[in-house]
Design a protein around this motif. Sequence first.
Motif, PDB file in Angstrom:
ATOM      1  N   GLU A   3      -1.502   0.328  16.579  1.00 58.00           N
ATOM      2  CA  GLU A   3      -2.840   0.237  15.994  1.00 58.00           C
ATOM      3  C   GLU A   3      -2.731   0.140  14.485  1.00 58.00           C
ATOM      4  OE1 GLU A   3      -5.550   3.187  17.279  1.00 58.00           O
ATOM      5  OE2 GLU A   3      -5.217   2.821  19.420  1.00 58.00           O
ATOM      6  N   TYR A   4      -3.411  -0.862  13.929  1.00 60.62           N
ATOM      7  CA  TYR A   4      -3.320  -1.105  12.489  1.00 60.62           C
ATOM      8  C   TYR A   4      -3.823   0.092  11.686  1.00 60.62           C
ATOM      9  CZ  TYR A   4      -2.017  -6.023  12.858  1.00 60.62           C
ATOM     10  OH  TYR A   4      -1.339  -7.180  13.089  1.00 60.62           O
ATOM     11  N   GLY A   5      -4.886   0.737  12.153  1.00 63.57           N
ATOM     12  CA  GLY A   5      -5.420   1.870  11.404  1.00 63.57           C
ATOM     13  C   GLY A   5      -4.416   2.988  11.261  1.00 63.57           C
ATOM     14  N   PHE A   6      -3.712   3.286  12.344  1.00 64.50           N
ATOM     15  CA  PHE A   6      -2.701   4.341  12.303  1.00 64.50           C
ATOM     16  C   PHE A   6      -1.523   3.930  11.423  1.00 64.50           C
ATOM     17  CE2 PHE A   6       1.111   6.347  14.135  1.00 64.50           C
ATOM     18  CZ  PHE A   6       0.759   7.685  14.004  1.00 64.50           C
ATOM     19  N   VAL A   7      -1.082   2.694  11.552  1.00 63.59           N
ATOM     20  CA  VAL A   7       0.054   2.214  10.751  1.00 63.59           C
ATOM     21  C   VAL A   7      -0.272   2.284   9.261  1.00 63.59           C
ATOM     22  CG1 VAL A   7       1.509   0.223  10.253  1.00 63.59           C
ATOM     23  CG2 VAL A   7       0.915   0.752  12.610  1.00 63.59           C
ATOM     24  N   LEU A   8      -1.442   1.792   8.880  1.00 59.53           N
ATOM     25  CA  LEU A   8      -1.820   1.818   7.470  1.00 59.53           C
ATOM     26  C   LEU A   8      -1.987   3.235   6.954  1.00 59.53           C
ATOM     27  CD1 LEU A   8      -4.396  -1.123   7.410  1.00 59.53           C
ATOM     28  CD2 LEU A   8      -2.128  -1.091   6.374  1.00 59.53           C
ATOM     29  N   SER A   9      -2.522   4.113   7.790  1.00 58.87           N
ATOM     30  CA  SER A   9      -2.703   5.500   7.367  1.00 58.87           C
ATOM     31  C   SER A   9      -1.362   6.172   7.088  1.00 58.87           C
ATOM     32  CB  SER A   9      -3.471   6.260   8.447  1.00 58.87           C
ATOM     33  OG  SER A   9      -3.643   7.602   8.090  1.00 58.87           O
ATOM     34  N   VAL A  10      -0.403   5.981   7.981  1.00 60.17           N
ATOM     35  CA  VAL A  10       0.911   6.600   7.792  1.00 60.17           C
ATOM     36  C   VAL A  10       1.625   5.991   6.583  1.00 60.17           C
ATOM     37  CG1 VAL A  10       3.184   6.923   8.839  1.00 60.17           C
ATOM     38  CG2 VAL A  10       1.133   7.216  10.220  1.00 60.17           C
ATOM     39  N   LEU A  11       1.563   4.665   6.443  1.00 58.58           N
ATOM     40  CA  LEU A  11       2.238   4.029   5.306  1.00 58.58           C
ATOM     41  C   LEU A  11       1.622   4.474   3.981  1.00 58.58           C
ATOM     42  CD1 LEU A  11       2.803   0.372   6.557  1.00 58.58           C
ATOM     43  CD2 LEU A  11       4.515   2.154   6.238  1.00 58.58           C
ATOM     44  N   ALA A  12       0.303   4.576   3.929  1.00 50.86           N
ATOM     45  CA  ALA A  12      -0.341   5.008   2.684  1.00 50.86           C
ATOM     46  C   ALA A  12       0.070   6.430   2.327  1.00 50.86           C
ATOM     47  CB  ALA A  12      -1.858   4.916   2.818  1.00 50.86           C
ATOM     48  N   THR A  13       0.100   7.316   3.321  1.00 50.13           N
ATOM     49  CA  THR A  13       0.512   8.700   3.054  1.00 50.13           C
ATOM     50  C   THR A  13       1.970   8.760   2.625  1.00 50.13           C
ATOM     51  OG1 THR A  13      -1.073   9.446   4.710  1.00 50.13           O
ATOM     52  CG2 THR A  13       0.604  11.015   4.032  1.00 50.13           C
ATOM     53  N   ALA A  14       2.833   7.998   3.296  1.00 44.64           N
ATOM     54  CA  ALA A  14       4.243   7.989   2.904  1.00 44.64           C
ATOM     55  C   ALA A  14       4.418   7.453   1.485  1.00 44.64           C
ATOM     56  CB  ALA A  14       5.043   7.139   3.899  1.00 44.64           C
ATOM     57  N   GLY A  15       3.664   6.424   1.132  1.00 42.99           N
ATOM     58  CA  GLY A  15       3.754   5.910  -0.230  1.00 42.99           C
ATOM     59  C   GLY A  15       3.345   6.935  -1.268  1.00 42.99           C
ATOM     60  N   ILE A  16       2.268   7.678  -0.981  1.00 45.12           N
ATOM     61  CA  ILE A  16       1.818   8.702  -1.922  1.00 45.12           C
ATOM     62  C   ILE A  16       2.847   9.824  -2.026  1.00 45.12           C
ATOM     63  CG2 ILE A  16       0.041  10.458  -2.306  1.00 45.12           C
ATOM     64  CD1 ILE A  16      -1.942   8.501  -1.015  1.00 45.12           C
ATOM     65  N   VAL A  17       3.426  10.235  -0.892  1.00 48.11           N
ATOM     66  CA  VAL A  17       4.399  11.321  -0.895  1.00 48.11           C
ATOM     67  C   VAL A  17       5.672  10.921  -1.627  1.00 48.11           C
ATOM     68  CG1 VAL A  17       5.904  12.688   0.607  1.00 48.11           C
ATOM     69  CG2 VAL A  17       3.494  12.415   1.180  1.00 48.11           C
ATOM     70  N   VAL A  18       6.164   9.710  -1.396  1.00 41.13           N
ATOM     71  CA  VAL A  18       7.473   9.309  -1.900  1.00 41.13           C
ATOM     72  C   VAL A  18       7.388   8.711  -3.307  1.00 41.13           C
ATOM     73  CG1 VAL A  18       9.435   7.771  -1.490  1.00 41.13           C
ATOM     74  CG2 VAL A  18       8.359   8.968   0.424  1.00 41.13           C
ATOM     75  N   SER A  19       6.421   7.833  -3.540  1.00 41.70           N
ATOM     76  CA  SER A  19       6.449   7.031  -4.761  1.00 41.70           C
ATOM     77  C   SER A  19       5.400   7.393  -5.797  1.00 41.70           C
ATOM     78  CB  SER A  19       6.276   5.543  -4.404  1.00 41.70           C
ATOM     79  OG  SER A  19       7.295   5.114  -3.525  1.00 41.70           O
ATOM     80  N   ALA A  20       4.356   8.143  -5.420  1.00 39.23           N
ATOM     81  CA  ALA A  20       3.294   8.414  -6.389  1.00 39.23           C
ATOM     82  C   ALA A  20       3.785   9.298  -7.535  1.00 39.23           C
ATOM     83  CB  ALA A  20       2.096   9.064  -5.691  1.00 39.23           C
ATOM     84  N   ARG A  21       4.577  10.324  -7.235  1.00 34.33           N
ATOM     85  CA  ARG A  21       5.018  11.227  -8.292  1.00 34.33           C
ATOM     86  C   ARG A  21       5.953  10.530  -9.287  1.00 34.33           C
ATOM     87  NH1 ARG A  21       5.062  16.865  -8.542  1.00 34.33           N
ATOM     88  NH2 ARG A  21       4.343  16.921  -6.391  1.00 34.33           N
ATOM     89  N   PRO A  22       6.974   9.776  -8.846  1.00 38.14           N
ATOM     90  CA  PRO A  22       7.793   9.051  -9.842  1.00 38.14           C
ATOM     91  C   PRO A  22       6.969   8.073 -10.690  1.00 38.14           C
ATOM     92  CG  PRO A  22       8.916   9.105  -7.732  1.00 38.14           C
ATOM     93  CD  PRO A  22       7.547   9.626  -7.491  1.00 38.14           C
ATOM     94  N   LEU A  23       6.018   7.373 -10.064  1.00 37.88           N
ATOM     95  CA  LEU A  23       5.199   6.441 -10.831  1.00 37.88           C
ATOM     96  C   LEU A  23       4.317   7.190 -11.827  1.00 37.88           C
ATOM     97  CD1 LEU A  23       4.265   3.582 -11.384  1.00 37.88           C
ATOM     98  CD2 LEU A  23       2.689   3.760  -9.461  1.00 37.88           C
ATOM     99  N   ALA A  24       3.784   8.335 -11.429  1.00 37.59           N
ATOM    100  CA  ALA A  24       2.968   9.127 -12.354  1.00 37.59           C
ATOM    101  C   ALA A  24       3.806   9.624 -13.528  1.00 37.59           C
ATOM    102  CB  ALA A  24       2.328  10.297 -11.606  1.00 37.59           C
TER     103      ALA A  24
END
Length: 888
Positions: free
Chosen positions: A409-430
């Motif tokens: 399901e696209y909704g589930f896939v996008l939700s997990v990818l968005a959360t993983a992106g925030i967890v992994v990459s948001a802090r280094p980018l900030a």
Amino acid sequence: MRSLSAWWAGALEHQAHRDARAPGRTWDLRLLPAALAAWAAGMLGTRLPLAQAALGAAACVVVLALLGAVLRVVLRAVADVVARGPAAGQPPSPRPPGHGAGRAGAAGGARADGRRNGPPRGSASWSALALAALAAAAVLLSAAADRPATGALGTVLTDGGTLTVTARVLDPPRPWSAPGPDAPAAGEDRTGVVLELALEEIVHEGHRERVETPATVFADGPAWAGLAPGARLTAVLRADGGQEAGTPVLRAAAPPGVLPAPERTAREDVRARFVVAAAGLGPDAAGLLPGMTFGERSGLDPELEQAMKDTGLTHLTAVSGSNCALVTALAGHAVLALGAGRRTCLLAGLGALGAFVALVGPDPSVLRAAVMGALGAAGLLTGRTALSLTTLAGAVVALLVVRPALAAEYGFVLSVLATAGIVVSARPLARLLGTRVPEVLGIAVAVPAAAQAWCAPVVVLLQPAVPVYSLPANVLAGPLVPLVTVCGLAGLLLLGLPGAPAALAEAALVPLTAGAAGTRLVAGTARLFAGAPAALAPWPDGPAGALLMAVPSAAFVLGVHVLDLRRRRPRPVSGTLRDGPAPPAPTEEDRRRAARRRRRRRAAVAVLALLLLAGPVLRAVLDARRGPPDWQALVCDVGQGDAVLLRTGPGRAVLVDTGPEPRALERCLQRGRVERLDLVVLTHAHADHTGGLPGALHRADVAELWYSTAAPGPPEQVHAAAPGTPVHRPAAGETRTLGDLRLTVLAPQGPAPRRRGPASSSEENDASLALRAELTGQDGTTVSWLLAGDLEEDGARALLRTAGPLADVDVLKLSHHGARNGGTDIIDAASPRLAVVSVGRDNDYGHPHPQILSHLARAGVPLLRTDEHGGVFLLREGDRLRAVPADR
């Protein structure tokens, strides 16, 4: 008072100190293999036959047991070697006094008997492997258990056949189209709607059986298109057979019978009262306030919905992890303010989260966020630190075990990818942005940028275009989301309290009014950036487009992490000593000059940013104030279908055909500022010409409806969609004058003779109403149109035999979307100054056909195409016709 530049410098200095003290971020990856294995098993388990899914689960368990036995033997052998100590003749290595005793209890240290404490080496990898195998086996077994492989439904899916079902509608019907069996030669298409049903009961060959299975149903007809989520129905469905895996796919064999709505539950009653209260606060609040509070989007204006899609703000109207986190935090802090302990606060937060999920419903994004929040709270309750990546992986495993179909399901896939992106990459980018901007602004930019970078390859599969202004739109709208959500939740809570409904509704208006102000700002942001130049950049569709998008996304993510690691790496302290005196320290005047240069650079950047934003803002304001041009006709872009508006006066028009989809027609009526339709003409009873009728009835007042069909009676959608509206079947020669417009019916000559069985597609096409329209301008000049529906060559010849000079017009709407079977005789007879054709982009039918295009080119007739030009306003300027794009 401190100046802006001094505040900016102080904020950067504070951020630099925080960043220097921050420890390096590490991620616990032990559950990541299990999540990936569960995801792969979910993708396979829902597509493999039952026997193969069960065999795969058994293979995972067997492999797990074999690897466990082998690893146990290897580890025991290693432990025996370590226990025997050094080889004979070699003295033991010296140890500091007290070394063994002082560290006997430490993990990995030596015990008195010579063996090591703690888990043996390789136990971590063994645990990860074991969890991955167990997760894959559990998901495969769950997928096999959910498979309707037994009973009447399984028999019909495997062997084919029909069954009678009682079901509940889960999602709103969505339009679909596919080539007909003889397309593109004949150019006819099959259209309809697709919807998700929850099957409750089935009857097959006299046997009744209770089921609880979701199913995808393809159907045709207005009775199916008008179904709303939550409606219960009975219907006759058929399966083609050969389905052994995946969600059952069925086709409607007859119109549905809608069952009486059950008594509304307390949950539905509260939601309905909220929707009614939001509707009174303006159109933006009516669509966005319920959507941003609990995911209800039924009142969202199609034009605003498209603007949010074009700016990457659609996720705001779908309940996600931010909503769940906000609910949990608010409930926890409320209990904490009353003096409760940590565990009570967490339990209160979990209780509020459970109530919120029950109110919203099991959307994939909500399920993921709720399970992740529950696992994180459980970790805190046991005294362990909640690591976000580990929690996300655990949530993925738990959800896929319960519902393996989520993996696709696209909704589930996008939700997990968005959360993983925030967890992994948001802090280094900030951290990287924090060297140039204050911390708050850096986080506001980093969070949506990281989420979009991780989700972009999947997003282009859904929409093969890149929203250029998605990042600034999310940055501006992001701070408004908590305000709208908190106000919406407060209003929802007040409406759900027991007591006098009128008093509660009045009290709820206070927070809802504040939330409505936030929704107007969100809607303004979406419209602002959607109206900016090049708001959508085209992108290749399909897997090739996703792979192409993965390259810049991966490069961006990798670059962020590499730059962050390089910047945080300790600088070398070694160097070369130089003789001579130290360079003089900078004077106060030098520091002031440097500060002035920094201020000038920052001011220049601020002015440039304001100029970049001022252009789209000014254009959006001017477009809103200017409105549409003084048009005579509007050719609507409704995809693979026809819809033409002929103006009869200010805010009034005649609509010829409605296209296949109501929302596309509503957008066209909105662009033309049409509030009343003096007449709606359905040239024939094909869905690509009649499917948008509900949109016309919803958006404008309809005074009268004309129709034609090869069947003896009127199309069922006429009575289903337009009760109470005068309906008329005009005859050839009939005329009607409406304002500045005069209509003349040229064909067909009479109703089709009665026949047994339904009419063929060609017979229905040749029964199309052919109209001559004459539009008189203010200067007294007239522009004539010929609109011939989907006439094929036989129907066109019959028209030309009776129409005579009336077929000679200024503008010709090509029949049958420019298909080859429309012929070229009608083009020669009309000798138009301009031809228009309404077709969908990249349609599968070859419309318009190259033979038609070459004939127009030889005749020197220019062509307007909705697939290339979008919707088009046609204006009369003296003796010239001017086309103006409508989709600005």
